[in-house]
Design an enzyme around this catalytic site. Structure first.
Site, PDB file in Angstrom:
ATOM      1  N   GLY A   1      -2.256   4.406  11.331  1.00  0.00           N
ATOM      2  CA  GLY A   1      -2.420   2.754  11.376  1.00  0.00           C
ATOM      3  C   GLY A   1      -1.769   2.282  12.571  1.00  0.00           C
ATOM      4  O   GLY A   1      -2.015   1.795  13.438  1.00  0.00           O
ATOM      5  N   ARG A   2      -0.643   2.477  11.957  1.00  0.00           N
ATOM      6  CA  ARG A   2       0.519   1.621  13.055  1.00  0.00           C
ATOM      7  C   ARG A   2       0.884   2.076  14.430  1.00  0.00           C
ATOM      8  O   ARG A   2       0.672   1.250  15.325  1.00  0.00           O
ATOM      9  CB  ARG A   2       2.272   1.586  12.466  1.00  0.00           C
TER      10      ARG A   2
ATOM     11  N   SER B   1      -0.504   7.379  -0.291  1.00  0.00           N
ATOM     12  CA  SER B   1      -0.298   6.273   0.542  1.00  0.00           C
ATOM     13  C   SER B   1       0.804   5.698   0.466  1.00  0.00           C
ATOM     14  O   SER B   1      -0.037   5.654  -1.491  1.00  0.00           O
ATOM     15  CB  SER B   1      -1.168   5.436   0.738  1.00  0.00           C
TER      16      SER B   1
ATOM     17  N   HIS C   1       1.801   2.969   1.343  1.00  0.00           N
ATOM     18  CA  HIS C   1       0.948   1.581   1.770  1.00  0.00           C
ATOM     19  C   HIS C   1       2.506   0.948   2.806  1.00  0.00           C
ATOM     20  O   HIS C   1       2.776  -0.113   2.910  1.00  0.00           O
ATOM     21  CB  HIS C   1       1.308   0.254   0.848  1.00  0.00           C
TER      22      HIS C   1
ATOM     23  N   LYS D   1      -6.674   4.878  -3.062  1.00  0.00           N
ATOM     24  CA  LYS D   1      -5.314   4.612  -1.947  1.00  0.00           C
ATOM     25  C   LYS D   1      -3.978   4.283  -2.392  1.00  0.00           C
ATOM     26  O   LYS D   1      -4.681   3.688  -3.233  1.00  0.00           O
ATOM     27  CB  LYS D   1      -5.927   3.851  -0.585  1.00  0.00           C
TER      28      LYS D   1
END
Length: 149
Positions: A84-85, A28, A30, A6
């Site tokens: 995710g978010r 990603s 991040h 990742k």
């Protein structure tokens, strides 16, 4: 145990990950929390996909907010998108029901975007559905003269 690398945003890192036995790549940045101005995942995705030459699956994380983002990522070669978010936002607003709502919304937006692109099934999504901005970081690097060093 299969290992996914990742945080990969360059062809060079993708090749290293494959050479060192990674079973897959997660493109990603991040959430761009670590480095201001880092390349976006959608701009890095195609370079990474091309670099691994189908040897391992490539997933995309960061920046998925709408169903159209999923269509674009799949068109550029991602096998799947990680979310995710939006999930955390749904959870914080309405708990389990909020998460369900977010997932249902992403699914319905994805299905609508597919239909508007003329896609009946996911495998109908293809590269021709995304037009790259000539000023996107991926394309700009191709126009730079070779470094002298």
């Amino acid at each position: 145990m299969p290992i996914l690398a990742k945080g990969v945003v360059t062809a060079e890192d993708a090749v290293l990950a494959v050479e060192n036995g990674c079973a897959g790549i997660i493109v990603s940045n991040h959430g761009a929390r670590q480095l201001d101005g880092v390349v976006s995942t959608i701009d890095a995705l195609e370079e990474v996909v091309n670099a691994v030459q189908g040897k391992v699956p490539v997933f995309v994380d960061s920046g998925v907010r709408r169903g159209t983002d999923i269509v674009k990522a799949l068109a550029l070669g991602a096998k799947a998108c990680l979310v995710g978010r939006p999930i955390v936002w749904g959870l914080s607003v309405a708990g389990e029901q909020g998460v369900k709502y977010v997932l249902d919304l992403l699914k319905s937006e994805f299905e609508l975007a597919m239909a508007l692109c003329g896609c009946v099934k996911v495998s109908d999504i293809n590269r021709s559905m995304v037009i790259r901005d000539a000023f996107a970081p991926y394309d700009v690097r191709r126009t730079l003269p070779p470094s002298k060093g």
